[in-house]
Design a protein around this motif. Structure first.
Motif, PDB file in Angstrom:
ATOM      1  N   THR A 167       0.665 -30.574 -38.385  1.00 41.27           N
ATOM      2  CA  THR A 167       1.166 -30.383 -39.749  1.00 41.27           C
ATOM      3  C   THR A 167       2.516 -31.073 -39.888  1.00 41.27           C
ATOM      4  OG1 THR A 167       2.257 -28.305 -39.156  1.00 41.27           O
ATOM      5  CG2 THR A 167      -0.003 -28.171 -39.994  1.00 41.27           C
ATOM      6  N   LYS A 168       2.855 -31.404 -41.134  1.00 40.41           N
ATOM      7  CA  LYS A 168       4.118 -32.065 -41.405  1.00 40.41           C
ATOM      8  C   LYS A 168       5.151 -31.071 -41.932  1.00 40.41           C
ATOM      9  CE  LYS A 168       2.158 -36.608 -42.462  1.00 40.41           C
ATOM     10  NZ  LYS A 168       2.068 -37.692 -43.480  1.00 40.41           N
ATOM     11  N   LYS A 169       6.392 -31.437 -41.780  1.00 41.50           N
ATOM     12  CA  LYS A 169       7.485 -30.597 -42.257  1.00 41.50           C
ATOM     13  C   LYS A 169       7.494 -30.577 -43.779  1.00 41.50           C
ATOM     14  CE  LYS A 169      12.483 -29.991 -41.768  1.00 41.50           C
ATOM     15  NZ  LYS A 169      13.716 -30.553 -41.169  1.00 41.50           N
ATOM     16  N   LYS A 170       7.597 -29.364 -44.360  1.00 45.14           N
ATOM     17  CA  LYS A 170       7.582 -29.231 -45.807  1.00 45.14           C
ATOM     18  C   LYS A 170       8.976 -29.495 -46.379  1.00 45.14           C
ATOM     19  CE  LYS A 170       3.862 -25.817 -45.985  1.00 45.14           C
ATOM     20  NZ  LYS A 170       3.484 -24.435 -46.411  1.00 45.14           N
ATOM     21  N   LYS A 171       9.002 -30.069 -47.564  1.00 44.03           N
ATOM     22  CA  LYS A 171      10.261 -30.311 -48.262  1.00 44.03           C
ATOM     23  C   LYS A 171      10.651 -29.048 -49.010  1.00 44.03           C
ATOM     24  CE  LYS A 171      12.439 -33.568 -51.467  1.00 44.03           C
ATOM     25  NZ  LYS A 171      12.228 -34.767 -52.322  1.00 44.03           N
TER      26      LYS A 171
END
Length: 429
Positions: free
Chosen positions: A76-80
């Motif tokens: 998963t990617k880091k959320k803004k």
């Protein structure tokens, strides 16, 4: 971190920040001597301090993050969580603090409602309340180390006791914002009943009346009163009353300023700070903020005075105690007052400390309090001389100015003692 520790951290309690890369610890000590590699932050939502009602509500976006297994393996990617502009503001130099327990604090609405203060959760709420845009608020709420166009006009006026008093008057737009803050916020902060300066319904008269006819009057003065109320203290006061760290910081910057010195670099003049930001004489909000900040000092001194059979009042930086006690009681009383004042972050000016008995003229903020409230004989003689001069003055321009001054002095005396002012009122036509 083990799986069990990770699960516990997700359930609450406290979070840990890795501070091993910092040159100093949160206490300001070198890490080599402090031996610190992590910092714990309570996320329980309990009181910010012991026996206080202000809750330590935290902004989850700023808490230490725990990487999930999916994040660690790149699944998963880091959320803004915030915009670039908001991040630059929060992590900029103005918002910087060594006390990491303050930085993520959110607004405590219950605390604000408890004191009847406006509920401003974000800087946008502050900007909307004072009628400006967020960008304009940030323009006034940034501490710049190099300022090309300072927001204040600085000048000096002579003191009655000698020397000069530095006045820093905000420019038109900033003054309008400060006056709005005075109306919406500063004027609603809790104050002590012993404070008589800068308040509606209070005056020099109300501050001097309790000391009339007392055997002894003790006068003390707080040294460097306004400069002692620093930006950090103003920010801490607003946080204690329930505001979030960003809102409290913004308000504190808008209501304080540092003394600045012009420096020319490559033909460009910069105004650089030569000290800490503090409440300045000239800003509409400074008197109210200083009064509110001295609430605990006033309560401690009033309690001490009552215990010793004395009366206490404060007018700005003038502390006055009086009572029908022995001189020796006041001599033992003074060191305790000095200790309390020191504990509250202020210093007594020894050059302005006076103990006055009934055999001498007893004055409180320039008002004689020996037998009745009023002006001294010398001051009343000057008024009589002014009245005589008015009766013989032929120059209309000079006579008009002198008459206006005479009217003002008679009105002041009438406010203090109407009986003393009665002989002079017949001279006003």
């Amino acid at each position: 971190m083990s799986l069990g520790d990770w699960i516990k951290s997700l359930l609450g309690g406290s979070r840990k920040r890795d501070i091993s890369r910092l040159s100093t610890s949160a206490t300001g000590q070198p890490l080599e001597s402090a031996d610190a590699v992590e910092e714990r932050v309570s996320v329980s939502g309990g009181p910010l301090k012991e026996h206080h009602r202000r809750l330590a509500l935290r902004d989850k976006r700023l808490l230490p993050k725990v990487k999930s297994p999916a994040r660690q393996f790149g699944i998963t990617k880091k959320k803004k969580v915030m915009s670039v502009a908001e991040a630059e503001r929060i992590f900029g130099g103005t918002m910087r603090t060594r006390n990491r327990n303050l930085r993520d604090l959110l607004t405590d609405e219950e605390q604000l409602n408890r004191y009847g203060l406006p509920v401003w959760k974000t800087e946008e709420d502050v900007a909307k309340a004072v009628g400006i845009s967020l960008k304009e608020l940030w323009f006034f709420a940034i501490h710049r180390e190099r300022e090309r166009q300072p927001h204040y006009v600085t000048f000096a006026i002579p003191k009655r006791s000698g020397g000069k008093r530095l006045i820093m008057a905000p420019k038109r737009r900033l003054k309008a914002i400060q006056r709005k803050l005075l109306e919406l916020l500063v004027g609603k902060l809790p104050l002590s009943e012993n404070a008589h300066a800068f308040r509606r319904g209070r005056s020099i008269r109300t501050g001097a009346e309790p000391h009339v006819g007392k055997r002894f009057v003790l006068k003390l003065d707080l040294k460097d009163f306004f400069p002692s109320v620093t930006f950090a203290r103003v920010r801490g006061l607003l946080i204690a009353y329930g505001y979030s760290y960003p809102v409290a910081t913004t308000l504190a910057v808008v209501m304080t300023e540092a003394e600045r010195q012009p420096v020319e670099v490559d033909g460009t003049v910069f105004h650089v700070p030569v000290g800490q930001r503090h409440c300045v004489q000239g800003a509409p909000t400074s008197p109210g903020i200083c009064n509110a900040l001295l609430l605990r000092l006033d309560r401690r001194l009033a309690g001490l005075a009552s215990k010793r059979g004395l009366v206490y009042t404060r007018y700005a930086d003038d502390l006055t105690f009086s009572g029908d006690v022995d001189r020796s009681t006041l001599h033992t009383f003074r060191p305790v007052v000095n200790r309390i004042v020191s504990e509250e972050g202020f210093v007594i000016n020894p050059d302005k400390t006076r103990l006055m008995g009934q055999g001498n003229r007893q004055t409180v903020t320039g008002v004689v309090v020996n037998q009745t409230l009023g002006l001294s004989r010398q001051e009343r003689r000057r008024l009589r001389a002014m009245a005589h001069q008015l009766s013989r003055q032929n120059d209309d321009e000079i006579s008009g100015l002198l008459h206006a001054e005479f009217q003002g002095k008679v009105a002041y005396l009438s406010m203090l003692n109407s009986q003393q002012a009665l002989p002079f009122k017949s001279s006003i036509s």
